[in-house]
Design an enzyme around this catalytic site. Structure first.
Site, mmCIF file in Angstrom:
data_model
loop_
_atom_site.group_PDB
_atom_site.id
_atom_site.type_symbol
_atom_site.label_atom_id
_atom_site.label_comp_id
_atom_site.label_asym_id
_atom_site.label_seq_id
_atom_site.Cartn_x
_atom_site.Cartn_y
_atom_site.Cartn_z
ATOM 1 N N HIS A 101 21.886 -36.242 -55.068
ATOM 2 C CA HIS A 101 22.242 -35.329 -54.188
ATOM 3 C C HIS A 101 21.350 -35.642 -52.860
ATOM 4 C CE1 HIS A 101 23.806 -32.848 -57.206
ATOM 5 N NE2 HIS A 101 22.842 -32.878 -57.861
ATOM 6 N N CYS A 127 26.987 -36.645 -58.578
ATOM 7 C CA CYS A 127 26.583 -36.048 -59.780
ATOM 8 C C CYS A 127 27.612 -35.540 -60.648
ATOM 9 C CB CYS A 127 25.564 -34.838 -59.590
ATOM 10 S SG CYS A 127 24.274 -34.607 -61.036
#
Length: 566
Positions: free
Chosen positions: A427, A340
């Site tokens: 994630h 991310c």
């Protein structure tokens, strides 16, 4: 409607683990349980589906604190936004981004703390009432301490919630910090009488040593407060949760000897660092946090994790010389994984024309991947599935950044890869055993292990449930949750409580002082210097007054994080 509030003497006293353990223990008894935390402040969050959730909003996904997501797993129910209606994600020391019922809802800062939270309290209580209409019992986790009297007027997480729903409350104290008896007694003493009446007793956390030495203190605490100690949880070395905010990986490491080093860059505003938990369970990997070039110099694999502030943390990275260290790591042919925000740092331009993260409109990334990032006001919440490295994969996305891949990279889990540099917007992908095995084979040339992360998580939840079953009086707590609700919340109960003076007697000196509930908190605090005092505001009916006996366990270390049993 039945419920119990688990409060604490401090942050990280043990509320999360006690709440999680009670969710599992009550569920084992056939009770349909929902976890709840009115307001969580954390950059560790999780995406949940809202497709079948009442009041879930127009979207199909939402964001909640990871602790409540884990607690829902412990209760074997589907996580939903009502379980954590308010999530504050710190963006700086004085300002937090607000997530309300799973979706962005502006910001709140220190200078408008009270006024900025009034509508949040209304939404949080409505979410509690919604859960209570659909579940047999709510186990609510408080935040910080109920004795933060400077914030009591606007509190809707601790005693404000307890008053709203008439919740019996237990206070958890961490004995490993020292001063646990003073913290428990002081917590009760600082509360207004109407709040005191909802405090039913205490739980001692992280005990190790001789139970015989502890018992006199428990007896004295019960005598002084007329509240019961419901048990003593031991310091347990194998306990940790993937919901905690503490950056201590000791309990997240495999017990076996490690031969490979994984360095996770410890960004100032690190988020969702639970992404590396699954790596910590691999028997040959030593997972450590790194904050200097020397920390990553000998690493076999470096992970650049997520962050709540990509541009700011990129500047921090450069100020420490870590940008040069990461470039050298890649030049030597060693693998680097960005997740991310960490992935966005590996690219070229990072643009933020709308000021989503702050005042810096554009910066250059590390240039290790041919990728551009553009921040947009709309937050992307997804539960993606797909494949990579020849295996199926899944994860969750929480981000404002939109990436554009150039010609020099290949797609990888919503991100990009080139050579030994990998970047993903997903994630949690490493929690998938197949994907983790394939990734470690591709980067470190190792054969997949037999470690199952989902199984390990379930074992941890069972362990927490077992500890609570063994060392706390679960049946008494269940009775308390069922019997106390409504009594203190009723008009008659509130009138009786509000009219009761907070009597603090000093038996040694024969002095009796009455302090009525008012804004004059100094009057209440003034009695704490007396040695032998008794709070004369009885708890709700059914809480008892005899000691639970505790556990007296001498188990050493809980190892979960610096908080241990949290």
């Amino acid at each position: 409607m039945s419920g119990l509030l688990v409060a604490g003497t401090t942050s990280d006293a043990g509320k999360s683990v006690v709440t999680t353990g009670l969710c599992r223990a009550f569920t084992r008894r056939g009770v349909k349980v929902a976890p709840y935390k009115a307001q969580n402040m954390s950059n560790n969050s999780m995406v949940v589906s809202t497709g079948s959730t009442p009041g879930g909003g127009d979207g199909t996904t939402a964001e909640i604190g990871r602790a409540q997501w884990v607690q829902a797993l412990a209760a074997r129910v589907t996580p939903e936004p009502s379980m954590n209606p308010v999530l504050l994600k710190p963006g700086s020391d004085r300002r937090s981004h607000v997530v309300l019922m799973g979706h962005p809802a502006g910001e709140v800062s220190s200078h408008d703390w009270e006024a900025g939270r009034r509508h949040l309290a209304t939404a949080a209580h409505a979410a509690y009432d919604d859960l209570a209409s659909r579940f047999d019992l709510i186990v609510a986790e408080g935040a910080g301490s109920p004795a933060e009297i400077n914030l009591r007027a606007g509190d809707y997480v601790n005693m404000g919630l307890a008053r709203h729903a008439g919740l019996a409350t237990v206070v958890v104290g961490d004995i490993d910090r020292g001063g646990v008896f003073a913290a428990m007694y002081g917590t009760l003493a600082l509360l207004e009488p109407e709040d005191q009446a909802l405090i039913s007793g205490f739980v001692v956390n992280k005990f190790r040593g001789d139970a015989g030495l502890l018992k006199p203190g428990l007896d004295s605490l019960e005598s002084l407060t007329q509240r019961r100690v419901f048990g003593v949880l031991p310091w347990e070395p194998s306990l940790w949760l993937d919901s905690e905010d503490a950056l201590d990986l000791e309990g997240r490491r495999s017990a076996a000897g490690a031969t490979r080093k994984v360095a996770v860059v410890r960004l100032p505003r690190i988020s969702n660092f639970t992404d590396v938990d699954a790596l910590g369970l691999e028997p040959d990997l030593d997972v450590v946090f790194a904050s200097s070039p020397a920390d990553v110099a000998d690493a076999d694999l470096v992970v650049l994790p997520g962050t709540r502030s990509t541009i700011s943390d990129l500047a921090w990275l450069r100020s420490r010389g870590l940008d040069v260290a990461l470039t050298e790591h890649v030049r030597r042919g060693r693998p680097l994984l960005g997740i991310c925000g960490g992935f966005q740092m590996l690219g070229g331009v990072i643009a933020d024309p709308d000021g989503v993260e702050g005042s810096v409109a554009e910066v250059e990334g590390l240039g290790l991947l041919d990728v551009r990032t553009d921040f947009t006001p709309a937050k992307n919440l997804r539960l993606p599935t797909g494949s990579a490295l020849g295996v199926e994969a899944s994860g969750y996305e929480i981000h404002h950044g939109r990436i554009t891949r150039g010609d020099g990279v290949s797609e990888f889990l919503g991100g990009a890869c080139s050579g030994q540099v990998f970047g993903t917007m997903w994630h949690g992908s490493l929690e998938g055993d197949a994907l983790r095995g394939a990734f470690l084979a591709a980067t470190l040339g190792r054969e997949p292990s037999t470690v199952s992360f989902p199984a390990a998580r379930e074992r941890r939840l069972d362990l927490i449930g077992d500890l609570v079953e063994e060392h706390l009086d679960v049946d008494a707590l269940l009775d308390l949750a069922v019997s106390a609700v409504g009594r203190a919340a009723s008009p008659a109960g509130r009138a009786a409580t509000a009219g009761r003076a907070d009597v603090v007697r000093d038996e040694r000196r024969g002095v009796e002082t009455n302090t009525v509930p008012s804004s004059a908190t100094g009057d209440r605090v003034g009695h704490l210097d007396k040695l032998d005092t008794t709070l004369d505001t009885p708890p709700p009916s059914g809480s008892g007054g005899s000691t639970s006996g505790g556990s007296g366990s001498t188990s050493e270390g809980d190892g979960s994080t610096s908080e241990g049993i949290q």
